[in-house]
Design a protein around this motif. Structure first.
Motif, PDB file in Angstrom:
ATOM      1  N   GLU A   1      -9.352  16.073  -4.623  1.00  0.00           N
ATOM      2  CA  GLU A   1     -10.794  15.841  -4.661  1.00  0.00           C
ATOM      3  C   GLU A   1     -11.158  14.371  -4.470  1.00  0.00           C
ATOM      4  OE1 GLU A   1     -12.843  18.373  -4.765  1.00  0.00           O
ATOM      5  OE2 GLU A   1     -11.151  19.759  -4.927  1.00  0.00           O
ATOM      6  N   ALA A   2     -10.165  13.493  -4.588  1.00  0.00           N
ATOM      7  CA  ALA A   2     -10.446  12.057  -4.478  1.00  0.00           C
ATOM      8  C   ALA A   2      -9.387  11.395  -3.603  1.00  0.00           C
ATOM      9  CB  ALA A   2     -10.463  11.410  -5.858  1.00  0.00           C
ATOM     10  N   LEU A   3      -9.738  10.233  -3.077  1.00  0.00           N
ATOM     11  CA  LEU A   3      -8.829   9.518  -2.192  1.00  0.00           C
ATOM     12  C   LEU A   3      -7.737   8.782  -2.964  1.00  0.00           C
ATOM     13  CD1 LEU A   3      -8.396   8.830   0.828  1.00  0.00           C
ATOM     14  CD2 LEU A   3      -9.785   6.781   0.460  1.00  0.00           C
ATOM     15  N   SER A   4      -7.947   8.568  -4.257  1.00  0.00           N
ATOM     16  CA  SER A   4      -7.037   7.735  -5.035  1.00  0.00           C
ATOM     17  C   SER A   4      -5.777   8.491  -5.451  1.00  0.00           C
ATOM     18  CB  SER A   4      -7.751   7.215  -6.287  1.00  0.00           C
ATOM     19  OG  SER A   4      -8.166   8.304  -7.095  1.00  0.00           O
ATOM     20  N   LEU A   5      -4.757   7.710  -5.862  1.00  0.00           N
ATOM     21  CA  LEU A   5      -3.531   8.230  -6.455  1.00  0.00           C
ATOM     22  C   LEU A   5      -3.436   7.699  -7.879  1.00  0.00           C
ATOM     23  CD1 LEU A   5      -1.096   7.552  -3.488  1.00  0.00           C
ATOM     24  CD2 LEU A   5      -1.569   9.809  -4.410  1.00  0.00           C
ATOM     25  N   HIS A   6      -2.891   8.502  -8.788  1.00  0.00           N
ATOM     26  CA  HIS A   6      -2.798   8.099 -10.188  1.00  0.00           C
ATOM     27  C   HIS A   6      -1.337   7.818 -10.532  1.00  0.00           C
ATOM     28  CE1 HIS A   6      -6.933   9.481 -10.436  1.00  0.00           C
ATOM     29  NE2 HIS A   6      -6.550  10.650  -9.947  1.00  0.00           N
ATOM     30  N   GLU A   7      -1.053   6.591 -10.979  1.00  0.00           N
ATOM     31  CA  GLU A   7       0.319   6.158 -11.223  1.00  0.00           C
ATOM     32  C   GLU A   7       0.689   6.263 -12.695  1.00  0.00           C
ATOM     33  OE1 GLU A   7       3.229   2.284 -10.375  1.00  0.00           O
ATOM     34  OE2 GLU A   7       1.051   2.050 -10.364  1.00  0.00           O
ATOM     35  N   GLN A   8       1.878   6.797 -12.957  1.00  0.00           N
ATOM     36  CA  GLN A   8       2.459   6.807 -14.298  1.00  0.00           C
ATOM     37  C   GLN A   8       3.796   6.082 -14.227  1.00  0.00           C
ATOM     38  OE1 GLN A   8       3.538  10.670 -15.797  1.00  0.00           O
ATOM     39  NE2 GLN A   8       4.574   9.838 -17.591  1.00  0.00           N
TER      40      GLN A   8
ATOM     41  N   ASN B   1      -3.578  14.679  10.999  1.00  0.00           N
ATOM     42  CA  ASN B   1      -3.416  13.266  11.360  1.00  0.00           C
ATOM     43  C   ASN B   1      -4.442  12.377  10.656  1.00  0.00           C
ATOM     44  OD1 ASN B   1      -1.269  13.810  13.107  1.00  0.00           O
ATOM     45  ND2 ASN B   1      -1.999  12.319  14.601  1.00  0.00           N
ATOM     46  N   THR B   2      -4.672  12.666   9.367  1.00  0.00           N
ATOM     47  CA  THR B   2      -5.670  11.905   8.617  1.00  0.00           C
ATOM     48  C   THR B   2      -5.071  11.392   7.310  1.00  0.00           C
ATOM     49  OG1 THR B   2      -6.478  13.944   7.579  1.00  0.00           O
ATOM     50  CG2 THR B   2      -7.627  13.170   9.560  1.00  0.00           C
ATOM     51  N   LEU B   3      -5.658  10.328   6.796  1.00  0.00           N
ATOM     52  CA  LEU B   3      -5.271   9.757   5.513  1.00  0.00           C
ATOM     53  C   LEU B   3      -5.979  10.519   4.395  1.00  0.00           C
ATOM     54  CD1 LEU B   3      -3.787   7.357   4.087  1.00  0.00           C
ATOM     55  CD2 LEU B   3      -5.937   6.097   4.282  1.00  0.00           C
ATOM     56  N   THR B   4      -5.217  11.010   3.412  1.00  0.00           N
ATOM     57  CA  THR B   4      -5.812  11.808   2.340  1.00  0.00           C
ATOM     58  C   THR B   4      -5.842  11.089   0.996  1.00  0.00           C
ATOM     59  OG1 THR B   4      -3.690  12.865   1.821  1.00  0.00           O
ATOM     60  CG2 THR B   4      -5.102  13.960   3.442  1.00  0.00           C
ATOM     61  N   ASN B   5      -4.855  10.225   0.725  1.00  0.00           N
ATOM     62  CA  ASN B   5      -4.805   9.505  -0.547  1.00  0.00           C
ATOM     63  C   ASN B   5      -4.258   8.102  -0.315  1.00  0.00           C
ATOM     64  OD1 ASN B   5      -3.845  12.546  -1.169  1.00  0.00           O
ATOM     65  ND2 ASN B   5      -5.209  11.847  -2.788  1.00  0.00           N
ATOM     66  N   THR B   6      -4.708   7.164  -1.139  1.00  0.00           N
ATOM     67  CA  THR B   6      -4.245   5.788  -0.997  1.00  0.00           C
ATOM     68  C   THR B   6      -4.298   5.070  -2.338  1.00  0.00           C
ATOM     69  OG1 THR B   6      -4.607   3.694   0.157  1.00  0.00           O
ATOM     70  CG2 THR B   6      -6.558   4.983  -0.375  1.00  0.00           C
ATOM     71  N   ALA B   7      -3.433   4.070  -2.493  1.00  0.00           N
ATOM     72  CA  ALA B   7      -3.435   3.241  -3.699  1.00  0.00           C
ATOM     73  C   ALA B   7      -2.711   1.938  -3.395  1.00  0.00           C
ATOM     74  CB  ALA B   7      -2.760   3.965  -4.864  1.00  0.00           C
TER      75      ALA B   7
ATOM     76  N   ASN C   1       0.838  -1.198   0.000  1.00  0.00           N
ATOM     77  CA  ASN C   1       0.000   0.000   0.000  1.00  0.00           C
ATOM     78  C   ASN C   1       0.872   1.248   0.000  1.00  0.00           C
ATOM     79  OD1 ASN C   1      -2.866  -0.914   0.245  1.00  0.00           O
ATOM     80  ND2 ASN C   1      -2.086  -1.892   2.101  1.00  0.00           N
ATOM     81  N   ILE C   2       0.377   2.302  -0.650  1.00  0.00           N
ATOM     82  CA  ILE C   2       0.987   3.618  -0.566  1.00  0.00           C
ATOM     83  C   ILE C   2      -0.065   4.576  -0.018  1.00  0.00           C
ATOM     84  CG2 ILE C   2       0.486   4.020  -3.031  1.00  0.00           C
ATOM     85  CD1 ILE C   2       2.882   5.957  -3.057  1.00  0.00           C
ATOM     86  N   TYR C   3       0.307   5.313   1.029  1.00  0.00           N
ATOM     87  CA  TYR C   3      -0.619   6.227   1.689  1.00  0.00           C
ATOM     88  C   TYR C   3      -0.031   7.634   1.723  1.00  0.00           C
ATOM     89  CZ  TYR C   3      -2.966   2.057   3.604  1.00  0.00           C
ATOM     90  OH  TYR C   3      -3.628   0.863   3.758  1.00  0.00           O
ATOM     91  N   VAL C   4      -0.900   8.624   1.595  1.00  0.00           N
ATOM     92  CA  VAL C   4      -0.526  10.023   1.810  1.00  0.00           C
ATOM     93  C   VAL C   4      -1.321  10.534   3.000  1.00  0.00           C
ATOM     94  CG1 VAL C   4      -0.435  12.346   0.844  1.00  0.00           C
ATOM     95  CG2 VAL C   4      -0.024  10.373  -0.637  1.00  0.00           C
ATOM     96  N   TRP C   5      -0.603  11.156   3.947  1.00  0.00           N
ATOM     97  CA  TRP C   5      -1.215  11.593   5.195  1.00  0.00           C
ATOM     98  C   TRP C   5      -1.138  13.109   5.327  1.00  0.00           C
ATOM     99  CZ3 TRP C   5      -2.868   7.409   8.196  1.00  0.00           C
ATOM    100  CH2 TRP C   5      -2.307   6.166   7.874  1.00  0.00           C
ATOM    101  N   SER C   6      -2.160  13.699   5.929  1.00  0.00           N
ATOM    102  CA  SER C   6      -2.098  15.094   6.353  1.00  0.00           C
ATOM    103  C   SER C   6      -1.465  15.121   7.737  1.00  0.00           C
ATOM    104  CB  SER C   6      -3.493  15.715   6.396  1.00  0.00           C
ATOM    105  OG  SER C   6      -3.453  16.967   7.056  1.00  0.00           O
ATOM    106  N   VAL C   7      -0.297  15.747   7.843  1.00  0.00           N
ATOM    107  CA  VAL C   7       0.413  15.779   9.122  1.00  0.00           C
ATOM    108  C   VAL C   7      -0.316  16.667  10.126  1.00  0.00           C
ATOM    109  CG1 VAL C   7       2.589  16.416  10.240  1.00  0.00           C
ATOM    110  CG2 VAL C   7       2.613  15.294   8.007  1.00  0.00           C
TER     111      VAL C   7
END
Length: 260
Positions: free
Chosen positions: A108-115, A69-75, A60-66
């Protein structure tokens, strides 16, 4: 971040350094999300966000708001990732099977877009797919010299450092640093500092010469600049057969090593 014990999640623990003294304090509630361990972490430029990637068992890859203390994006990760870092508002991951990806965050969305960025191998005839171990962005003046937006240096298990333009992923050159594995990379003043499984070396740039730095006969586990890279660098050595690591400070200008 660290690996969990049985029946517990992997925590990300944030600490804040005091302005008046050298002490550090725990900031509050740990960030919980990874089930099976954390491989790598990175703050963005203003430390408002933190990205974390899980181990090969977590994927999993997660992006957090420091601040919140919340999860903002995940993939979900499609490959094993060994290192992660920020590039502007995007995220770069490097890992196994030639994995080099640029991730776009979406507020605007919880997802992350991979290239996925596919680099040419050093030896096309050998049909060799490298495992990327670490990465570091070069200073802006290096990118200007190549007339590109940014330069990324990527280390691999074959002892090479690939110099890559970002965001297009074009490989500009490569450095053969050692016969072992490149474990970490940092930029100094006109030097690429390369930690390997054998030693610490420096690649003079743009003179293109490789030279050993100090006398270090142990694997380099990690590196971190002090004072924004102007004075020296902290390095962690991992001696064979010893579970703990030793931390050293290296004065770049004097080429002097001191154990902390």
């Amino acid at each position: 971040g660290y690996n969990p014990s049985k029946n517990t999640r992997a925590n990300i623990v944030l600490w804040r350094k005091s302005e008046n003294c050298g002490s550090v304090t725990f900031t509050g509630t740990p960030l919980l999300g990874h089930e099976h361990g954390i491989q790598s972490l990175a703050f963005n430029n203003d430390s408002s966000k933190l990205v974390s990637v899980g181990t090969s068992d977590d994927t999993n890859i997660y992006v957090w708001s420091v601040t919140k203390n919340t999860l903002t994006n995940t993939a979900k990760l499609s490959d094993v990732v060994n290192d992660v870092l920020w590039f502007k508002d995007s995220i770069i991951t490097v890992g196994n099977r030639g994995c080099l990806s640029l991730w776009e965050t979406d507020d605007e969305a919880l997802s992350l877009h991979e290239q996925k960025l596919i680099l040419e191998t050093v030896d096309i005839q050998a049909n060799f797919t490298p495992t990327y171990t670490c990465a570091a962005l070069a200073p802006k003046w290096v990118a200007k010299g190549f007339l590109v937006d940014a330069i990324l240096c990527v280390g691999d298990t074959d002892g090479c450092v690939h110099v890559v333009s970002i965001p297009d992923g074009r490989r500009l050159s490569h450095i053969k640093a050692c016969t072992g594995e490149v474990t970490c990379i940092a930029w100094g003043e006109k030097k690429i500092i390369i930690g390997t499984s054998e030693k610490l070396v420096a690649y003079s740039y743009p003179n293109e010469s490789l030279e050993p730095m100090c006398t270090v006969d142990f694997p380099i586990a990690s590196m971190e600049w002090e004072n924004e890279g102007e004075e020296g660098i902290f390095t962690t050595l991992k001696k064979p057969g010893i579970s703990t690591a030793e931390v050293y400070f290296m004065n770049i200008r004097k080429n002097h090593f001191m154990r902390i």
